[in-house]
Write a protein that holds these residues in place. Sequence first.
Motif, mmCIF file in Angstrom:
data_model
loop_
_atom_site.group_PDB
_atom_site.id
_atom_site.type_symbol
_atom_site.label_atom_id
_atom_site.label_comp_id
_atom_site.label_asym_id
_atom_site.label_seq_id
_atom_site.Cartn_x
_atom_site.Cartn_y
_atom_site.Cartn_z
ATOM 1 N N UNK A 42 -8.759 -15.026 -6.642
ATOM 2 C CA UNK A 42 -7.635 -15.913 -7.334
ATOM 3 C C UNK A 42 -6.991 -15.341 -8.490
ATOM 4 N N UNK A 43 -7.613 -14.264 -9.289
ATOM 5 C CA UNK A 43 -6.860 -13.635 -10.360
ATOM 6 C C UNK A 43 -5.822 -12.674 -9.666
ATOM 7 N N UNK A 44 -6.125 -12.068 -8.846
ATOM 8 C CA UNK A 44 -5.236 -10.981 -8.224
ATOM 9 C C UNK A 44 -4.151 -11.896 -7.416
ATOM 10 N N UNK A 45 -4.471 -12.903 -6.736
ATOM 11 C CA UNK A 45 -3.333 -13.905 -6.124
ATOM 12 C C UNK A 45 -2.534 -14.419 -7.021
ATOM 13 N N UNK A 46 -3.002 -14.811 -8.214
ATOM 14 C CA UNK A 46 -1.982 -15.586 -9.422
ATOM 15 C C UNK A 46 -0.937 -14.342 -9.815
ATOM 16 N N UNK A 47 -1.482 -13.121 -9.736
ATOM 17 C CA UNK A 47 -0.407 -12.042 -10.246
ATOM 18 C C UNK A 47 0.583 -11.893 -9.281
ATOM 19 N N UNK A 48 0.133 -11.784 -7.899
ATOM 20 C CA UNK A 48 1.189 -12.069 -6.837
ATOM 21 C C UNK A 48 2.055 -13.131 -6.875
ATOM 22 N N UNK B 286 -1.587 4.946 -8.100
ATOM 23 C CA UNK B 286 -0.455 5.690 -8.585
ATOM 24 C C UNK B 286 0.685 5.241 -7.951
ATOM 25 N N UNK B 287 0.535 5.158 -6.574
ATOM 26 C CA UNK B 287 1.827 4.580 -5.760
ATOM 27 C C UNK B 287 2.073 3.199 -6.287
ATOM 28 N N UNK B 288 1.404 2.150 -6.305
ATOM 29 C CA UNK B 288 1.482 0.613 -6.337
ATOM 30 C C UNK B 288 1.962 0.414 -7.886
ATOM 31 N N UNK B 289 1.467 1.460 -8.855
ATOM 32 C CA UNK B 289 1.755 1.351 -10.270
ATOM 33 C C UNK B 289 2.983 1.235 -10.555
ATOM 34 N N UNK B 290 3.878 2.027 -9.841
ATOM 35 C CA UNK B 290 5.606 1.932 -9.877
ATOM 36 C C UNK B 290 5.882 0.751 -9.676
ATOM 37 N N UNK B 291 5.127 -0.117 -9.169
ATOM 38 C CA UNK B 291 5.822 -1.805 -8.888
ATOM 39 C C UNK B 291 4.797 -2.514 -9.756
ATOM 40 N N UNK B 292 4.014 -1.985 -10.522
ATOM 41 C CA UNK B 292 3.203 -3.084 -11.589
ATOM 42 C C UNK B 292 2.061 -3.573 -10.680
ATOM 43 N N UNK B 293 1.623 -2.925 -9.705
ATOM 44 C CA UNK B 293 0.459 -3.650 -8.857
ATOM 45 C C UNK B 293 -0.541 -2.586 -8.715
ATOM 46 N N UNK B 294 -1.826 -2.941 -8.409
ATOM 47 C CA UNK B 294 -2.990 -2.235 -8.158
ATOM 48 C C UNK B 294 -3.335 -2.213 -6.706
ATOM 49 N N UNK B 295 -4.245 -1.335 -6.255
ATOM 50 C CA UNK B 295 -4.720 -1.369 -4.813
ATOM 51 C C UNK B 295 -5.203 -2.687 -4.233
ATOM 52 N N UNK B 296 -5.824 -3.408 -5.059
ATOM 53 C CA UNK B 296 -6.279 -4.719 -4.494
ATOM 54 C C UNK B 296 -5.169 -5.630 -4.208
ATOM 55 N N UNK B 297 -3.969 -5.555 -4.991
ATOM 56 C CA UNK B 297 -2.892 -6.300 -4.481
ATOM 57 C C UNK B 297 -2.592 -5.778 -3.095
ATOM 58 N N UNK B 298 -2.347 -4.520 -3.031
ATOM 59 C CA UNK B 298 -1.801 -3.950 -1.827
ATOM 60 C C UNK B 298 -2.528 -4.492 -0.534
ATOM 61 N N UNK B 299 -3.998 -4.386 -0.783
ATOM 62 C CA UNK B 299 -5.014 -4.820 0.178
ATOM 63 C C UNK B 299 -4.474 -6.349 0.691
#
Length: 149
Positions: free
Chosen positions: A68-74, A27-40
């Motif tokens: 790899x998919x998560x990193x590509x988004x970042x 919920x907190x990260x979605x404001x930045x268009x990310x999910x918890x795995x991105x935060x980790x």
Amino acid sequence: MHMEYSVQKVLSLISHIHSISAEFTNRRLSQKNLISSHGFILFQLAQNETMSMSQLASCINRDKSTTTVLVKKLLAEDLVKITPSEQDSRVRLISLTAKGKKYKELTSSISEDLLSVCYQGFSKDEKQQLLSLLNKVNQNIEKSLNLEN
């Protein structure tokens, strides 16, 4: 409040806490268009500066293809950069960009908020006891997995 003990209840509760903690973070990260795995990932890179894809996958408990998919988004958000390892050109090293380093403050803030919510009403001794018991559960499961391999 006394609850009857059962292994299923303990494991179910651990799973539920994991899910609602991820929801809190999402919920907190979605404001930045990310999910918890991105935060980790951002958190791990802030701690370790540079990591290989397999090191990162291991730290965030995801397989290499998911990582790899998560990193590509970042990468697309300009939060991380990828460089080939000087020692082994097959290994790609991931690190934070300047923009990614700013997100460290966001992820730290979210973590602090979550911990504050989690530990409401806990004494220092209770926090230590909880950590000790969860570490023991973790070690037992890891030891069991190592025996299976």
